[in-house]
Design a protein around this motif. Structure first.
Motif, PDB file in Angstrom:
ATOM      1  N   GLY A  21       0.812  -1.235   0.070  1.00  0.00           N
ATOM      2  CA  GLY A  21       0.212  -0.041   0.142  1.00  0.00           C
ATOM      3  C   GLY A  21       0.781   1.219   0.154  1.00  0.00           C
ATOM      4  O   GLY A  21       0.738   2.126  -0.626  1.00  0.00           O
ATOM      5  N   ARG A  22       1.765   1.293   0.865  1.00  0.00           N
ATOM      6  CA  ARG A  22       2.904   2.475   0.998  1.00  0.00           C
ATOM      7  C   ARG A  22       3.686   2.690  -0.436  1.00  0.00           C
ATOM      8  O   ARG A  22       3.745   3.940  -0.914  1.00  0.00           O
ATOM      9  CB  ARG A  22       3.820   2.343   2.056  1.00  0.00           C
ATOM     10  CG  ARG A  22       3.151   2.301   3.210  1.00  0.00           C
ATOM     11  CD  ARG A  22       2.754   3.562   3.911  1.00  0.00           C
ATOM     12  NE  ARG A  22       3.566   4.959   3.652  1.00  0.00           N
ATOM     13  CZ  ARG A  22       4.291   5.256   4.771  1.00  0.00           C
ATOM     14  NH1 ARG A  22       4.413   4.705   5.823  1.00  0.00           N
ATOM     15  NH2 ARG A  22       5.396   6.330   4.409  1.00  0.00           N
ATOM     16  N   LEU A  23       3.927   1.595  -1.140  1.00  0.00           N
ATOM     17  CA  LEU A  23       4.587   1.536  -2.289  1.00  0.00           C
ATOM     18  C   LEU A  23       3.749   2.111  -3.436  1.00  0.00           C
ATOM     19  O   LEU A  23       4.189   2.874  -4.193  1.00  0.00           O
ATOM     20  CB  LEU A  23       5.133   0.392  -2.605  1.00  0.00           C
ATOM     21  CG  LEU A  23       6.311  -0.001  -1.983  1.00  0.00           C
ATOM     22  CD1 LEU A  23       6.814  -1.583  -2.020  1.00  0.00           C
ATOM     23  CD2 LEU A  23       7.596   0.921  -2.316  1.00  0.00           C
ATOM     24  N   ARG A  24       2.308   1.507  -3.320  1.00  0.00           N
ATOM     25  CA  ARG A  24       1.647   2.337  -4.295  1.00  0.00           C
ATOM     26  C   ARG A  24       1.289   4.129  -4.092  1.00  0.00           C
ATOM     27  O   ARG A  24       1.186   4.646  -5.059  1.00  0.00           O
ATOM     28  CB  ARG A  24       0.262   1.555  -4.272  1.00  0.00           C
ATOM     29  CG  ARG A  24       0.226   0.027  -4.709  1.00  0.00           C
ATOM     30  CD  ARG A  24      -1.108  -0.578  -4.300  1.00  0.00           C
ATOM     31  NE  ARG A  24      -1.311  -1.934  -5.028  1.00  0.00           N
ATOM     32  CZ  ARG A  24      -1.350  -3.036  -4.351  1.00  0.00           C
ATOM     33  NH1 ARG A  24      -1.440  -3.176  -3.179  1.00  0.00           N
ATOM     34  NH2 ARG A  24      -1.080  -4.263  -5.181  1.00  0.00           N
ATOM     35  N   GLY A 120       5.063   2.099 -17.189  1.00  0.00           N
ATOM     36  CA  GLY A 120       5.700   0.819 -17.385  1.00  0.00           C
ATOM     37  C   GLY A 120       5.859   0.308 -15.881  1.00  0.00           C
ATOM     38  O   GLY A 120       5.751  -1.078 -15.503  1.00  0.00           O
ATOM     39  N   VAL A 121       6.586   0.915 -14.987  1.00  0.00           N
ATOM     40  CA  VAL A 121       6.939   0.443 -13.758  1.00  0.00           C
ATOM     41  C   VAL A 121       5.660   0.074 -12.993  1.00  0.00           C
ATOM     42  O   VAL A 121       5.468  -0.738 -12.196  1.00  0.00           O
ATOM     43  CB  VAL A 121       7.689   1.460 -12.859  1.00  0.00           C
ATOM     44  CG1 VAL A 121       7.857   1.059 -11.488  1.00  0.00           C
ATOM     45  CG2 VAL A 121       9.095   1.529 -13.416  1.00  0.00           C
ATOM     46  N   MET A 125       4.603  -3.525 -11.722  1.00  0.00           N
ATOM     47  CA  MET A 125       4.730  -3.512 -10.188  1.00  0.00           C
ATOM     48  C   MET A 125       3.266  -3.970  -9.751  1.00  0.00           C
ATOM     49  O   MET A 125       3.051  -4.819  -8.810  1.00  0.00           O
ATOM     50  CB  MET A 125       5.026  -1.975  -9.496  1.00  0.00           C
ATOM     51  CG  MET A 125       4.719  -2.096  -8.210  1.00  0.00           C
ATOM     52  SD  MET A 125       5.172  -0.329  -7.302  1.00  0.00           S
ATOM     53  CE  MET A 125       3.290   0.187  -7.290  1.00  0.00           C
ATOM     54  N   GLU A 126       2.077  -3.484 -10.263  1.00  0.00           N
ATOM     55  CA  GLU A 126       0.765  -3.916  -9.831  1.00  0.00           C
ATOM     56  C   GLU A 126       0.622  -5.197 -10.180  1.00  0.00           C
ATOM     57  O   GLU A 126       0.099  -6.067  -9.259  1.00  0.00           O
ATOM     58  CB  GLU A 126      -0.100  -2.956 -10.560  1.00  0.00           C
ATOM     59  CG  GLU A 126      -1.483  -2.982 -10.009  1.00  0.00           C
ATOM     60  CD  GLU A 126      -1.714  -2.852  -8.331  1.00  0.00           C
ATOM     61  OE1 GLU A 126      -2.383  -3.466  -7.704  1.00  0.00           O
ATOM     62  OE2 GLU A 126      -1.116  -1.837  -7.905  1.00  0.00           O
ATOM     63  N   ASN A 127       0.964  -5.583 -11.428  1.00  0.00           N
ATOM     64  CA  ASN A 127       0.578  -7.154 -11.528  1.00  0.00           C
ATOM     65  C   ASN A 127       1.421  -8.138 -10.618  1.00  0.00           C
ATOM     66  O   ASN A 127       0.985  -9.233 -10.147  1.00  0.00           O
ATOM     67  CB  ASN A 127       1.153  -7.399 -13.089  1.00  0.00           C
ATOM     68  CG  ASN A 127       0.863  -8.638 -13.633  1.00  0.00           C
ATOM     69  OD1 ASN A 127      -0.378  -9.253 -13.495  1.00  0.00           O
ATOM     70  ND2 ASN A 127       1.795  -9.551 -13.953  1.00  0.00           N
TER      71      ASN A 127
END
Length: 156
Positions: A21-24, A120-121, A125-127
């Motif tokens: 969550g924090r990275l999102r 792109g990141v 990242m989400e996937n």
């Protein structure tokens, strides 16, 4: 089992959710810094700061997983080795994309180019996060790993 032991056992799944969550959120802040840049200006000081912070945090998260979390999971659940190798491969790919993003920011690339790098990141990242959560959250609730969460999942 005491409440403290139960809390410790469940904490790894909670920590992973919290860090993801924090990275999102950090990615969203980085995107906002790019969107708020002065037209015609390639990269603002805020973008440099947020991009560096985001890239560093995501890289530290993945290094911690590779170094501590995944070996502990594999020791307890050897049948998950293929899943862990796929996640490690994602980490490598994301690391490469982060390097390209950082290089683009350092050379003051255009806003459009920086946006493509961030997109792109974000997509990979989400996937990656969704796959990791789908495959690992349940077993993290019972993982017996005595370690500092910051060392295992990054300093978020």
């Amino acid at each position: 089992m005491t409440e403290r032991e139960t809390t410790r056992l469940v904490a790894w799944s909670q920590e992973l959710r919290r860090v993801h969550g924090r990275l999102r959120e950090a990615l969203d802040v980085t995107r906002a810094a790019l969107a708020d840049g002065t037209p015609g200006q390639a990269a603002t000081r805020d973008l440099l700061l947020y991009c560096h912070g985001f890239c560093t945090a995501l890289d530290a998260h993945h290094r911690g997983e590779d170094r501590s979390l995944f070996p502990a999971i594999e020791a307890a659940h050897p049948q998950l080795a293929p899943v862990l190798r796929a996640l490690e491969q994602d980490h490598s790919m994301i690391g490469h994309l982060l390097g390209e993003l950082q290089a683009a920011v350092a050379r003051a690339a255009t806003r459009a180019e920086l946006q493509r790098h961030l997109d792109g990141v974000a997509a990979i990242m989400e996937n990656h996060f969704r796959y990791e959560e789908r495959r690992l959250l349940g077993l993290l609730e019972s993982l017996d790993l005595v370690a500092d969460p910051g060392d295992v999942l990054g300093p978020l």
